[in-house]
Design a protein around this motif. Structure first.
Motif, PDB file in Angstrom:
ATOM      1  N   THR A  79       1.422  -3.963   8.528  1.00  0.00           N
ATOM      2  CA  THR A  79       0.005  -3.949   8.912  1.00  0.00           C
ATOM      3  C   THR A  79      -0.168  -3.120  10.187  1.00  0.00           C
ATOM      4  OG1 THR A  79      -0.395  -6.103   7.901  1.00  0.00           O
ATOM      5  CG2 THR A  79      -1.937  -5.417   9.608  1.00  0.00           C
ATOM      6  N   LYS A  96       9.397  -7.341   2.517  1.00  0.00           N
ATOM      7  CA  LYS A  96       9.023  -7.686   1.145  1.00  0.00           C
ATOM      8  C   LYS A  96      10.308  -7.722   0.314  1.00  0.00           C
ATOM      9  CE  LYS A  96       4.545  -7.619   2.142  1.00  0.00           C
ATOM     10  NZ  LYS A  96       3.622  -6.493   2.059  1.00  0.00           N
ATOM     11  N   ASP A 122       0.369   4.224   2.196  1.00  0.00           N
ATOM     12  CA  ASP A 122       0.883   2.881   2.445  1.00  0.00           C
ATOM     13  C   ASP A 122       1.971   2.635   1.412  1.00  0.00           C
ATOM     14  OD1 ASP A 122       1.537   0.285   2.750  1.00  0.00           O
ATOM     15  OD2 ASP A 122      -0.510  -0.508   2.661  1.00  0.00           O
TER      16      ASP A 122
HETATM   17  C1  LIG Z   1       2.431  -6.605   2.646  1.00  0.00           C
HETATM   18  C2  LIG Z   1       1.753  -5.312   2.662  1.00  0.00           C
HETATM   19  C3  LIG Z   1       1.387  -4.711   3.867  1.00  0.00           C
HETATM   20  C4  LIG Z   1       1.544  -5.410   5.191  1.00  0.00           C
HETATM   21  O1  LIG Z   1       2.838  -5.783   5.482  1.00  0.00           O
HETATM   22  P1  LIG Z   1       3.161  -6.808   6.660  1.00  0.00           P
HETATM   23  O2  LIG Z   1       4.537  -6.420   7.080  1.00  0.00           O
HETATM   24  O3  LIG Z   1       3.051  -8.152   6.041  1.00  0.00           O
HETATM   25  O4  LIG Z   1       2.161  -6.613   7.744  1.00  0.00           O
HETATM   26  C5  LIG Z   1       0.795  -3.473   3.817  1.00  0.00           C
HETATM   27  N1  LIG Z   1       0.565  -2.858   2.643  1.00  0.00           N
HETATM   28  C6  LIG Z   1       0.893  -3.396   1.466  1.00  0.00           C
HETATM   29  C7  LIG Z   1       0.624  -2.648   0.205  1.00  0.00           C
HETATM   30  C8  LIG Z   1       1.486  -4.648   1.435  1.00  0.00           C
HETATM   31  O5  LIG Z   1       1.781  -5.210   0.258  1.00  0.00           O
END
Ligand SMILES: *Cc1c(COP(=O)(O)O)cnc(C)c1O
Length: 345
Positions: free
Chosen positions: A59, A198, A167
């Motif tokens: 984020t 993730k 992203d």
């Molecule tokens: C989870 C996610 C984020 C943000 O990741 P964090 O490390 O939780 O802040 C940004 N973009 C996408 C597509 C995501 O799935």
């Protein structure tokens, strides 16, 4: 409980914890942490960019990118369910002063025509400024933009004079699913985000990559946003470990998601296995006549946790820690939870 809510439910493995414990560290704010420096070097290469910056979250990486690329009072154009538009607490407006224009896309993708129409709707006083593209696209179910389509949309953005942020929180899922190296996608954009917390299985961490010039500005933002850290090599070591050990294994997550989808489709659930390209499965609720909360509660009562992919669609995510046995049990449990509603489909 089998927790299929999100791939953020990963826990650091013993190997990752050992790598963290053994990390060489220094003061990251002085750029003296050798492990962070090594991660930034590897991430830049991986993402097809000159430099990368280690950050606590994806984020923050997205928000710093928009702050660097966007023009205050200008428009941010993106598919309407893009993460930066719906899950980042209004950050583009609050931090970067951007007006958000969300476009209806197809599987998370926006076409050159979509972009041209959107840019034509802006004017000199509220100019189209920056585009965010997401790979894989979360809310469409982890779908992968084919490289040629991404190239066409980026080329159109360039023509229109727009900056491009990719992203790529799950860009390595796209690499593994498509066989196209992450750098081939990443080099197209001005800035690229990659998330380590993730499917890669780290406790936290992300990088933002871009040109030397943009990364110099991003470094200033790292302080501005409160993301400059100290002995952050402890965390960067987890990310390096993930790059060495957790990339190819994403394939297993994708295969398990596919098995879930096929099992559920066979049992009559409104699930499309062909839509499963990476590690998410979507369950449509409209054909079942069920709301999200009730569906989640019924599924939880059978020992499986799921979340919401987008309004009206549940998400099951596979990740490190979800085993074949979990998949087998979930394939049985979810149709059992929804049996009373299946007759309607
Ligand atoms: C989870 C996610 C984020 C943000 O990741 P964090 O490390 O939780 O802040 C940004 N973009 C996408 C597509 C995501 O799935």
């Amino acid at each position: 409980m089998i927790d299929l809510r999100s791939d953020t439910q990963t826990r650091p493995t013993p190997g990752m914890r050992a790598a963290m414990a053994a990390a060489e560290v220094g003061d990251e704010q002085l750029r003296e942490d050798p492990t962070v420096n090594e991660l930034q070097r590897r991430a830049a290469e991986l993402l097809g960019q000159e430099e990368a910056l280690f950050l606590p979250t994806a984020t923050m990486a997205n928000q710093i990118a928009l702050f660097c690329l966007g023009e205050r009072g200008g428009e941010l154009i993106a598919e309407e369910r893009t993460h930066a538009l719906v899950y980042e607490a209004g950050g583009p407006a609050v931090h970067a002063g951007l007006v958000v224009r969300g476009l209806r896309g197809d599987r998370g993708r926006i076409s050159p025509d979509d972009l041209r129409r959107a840019a034509a709707g802006a004017d000199a006083y509220q100019p189209a400024s920056v585009v965010v593209l997401e790979q894989t696209h979360r809310s469409s179910g982890g779908r992968v933009w084919p490289l040629a389509e991404l190239e066409a949309t980026v080329a159109c953005a360039r023509e229109l004079g727009l900056a491009v942020h990719l992203d790529g929180a799950r860009l390595l899922n796209a690499q593994v699913a498509s066989g196209v190296p992450a750098a081939a996608y990443g080099r197209l954009a001005d800035t690229v985000t990659l998330c380590f917390s993730k499917g890669l299985g780290c406790p936290l961490g992300a990088v933002l990559a871009g040109s030397r010039e943009i990364m110099a500005r991003a470094w200033r933002c790292k302080l501005l946003f409160g993301g400059a850290m100290r002995q952050a090599g402890i965390v960067a070591a987890a990310a390096l470990y993930a790059l060495d050990h957790h990339v190819e294994r994403l394939r297993e997550d994708h295969a398990r998601a596919r098995l879930l989808a096929e099992g559920w489709a066979r049992a009559g659930l409104p699930v499309d296995p062909d839509a499963v390209e990476t590690n998410f499965v979507g369950i449509e609720l409209a054909p079942l006549g069920l709301g999200e909360e009730e569906a989640k509660a019924r599924i939880a009562a059978q020992g499986v946790l799921v979340s919401v992919l987008r309004p009206g669609v549940l998400r099951a995510a596979t990740y490190l820690g979800i085993t074949d046995e979990d998949v087998e049990r979930a394939v049985e449990a979810v149709p059992r939870a929804l049996a009373a509603f299946l007759a309607r489909t």
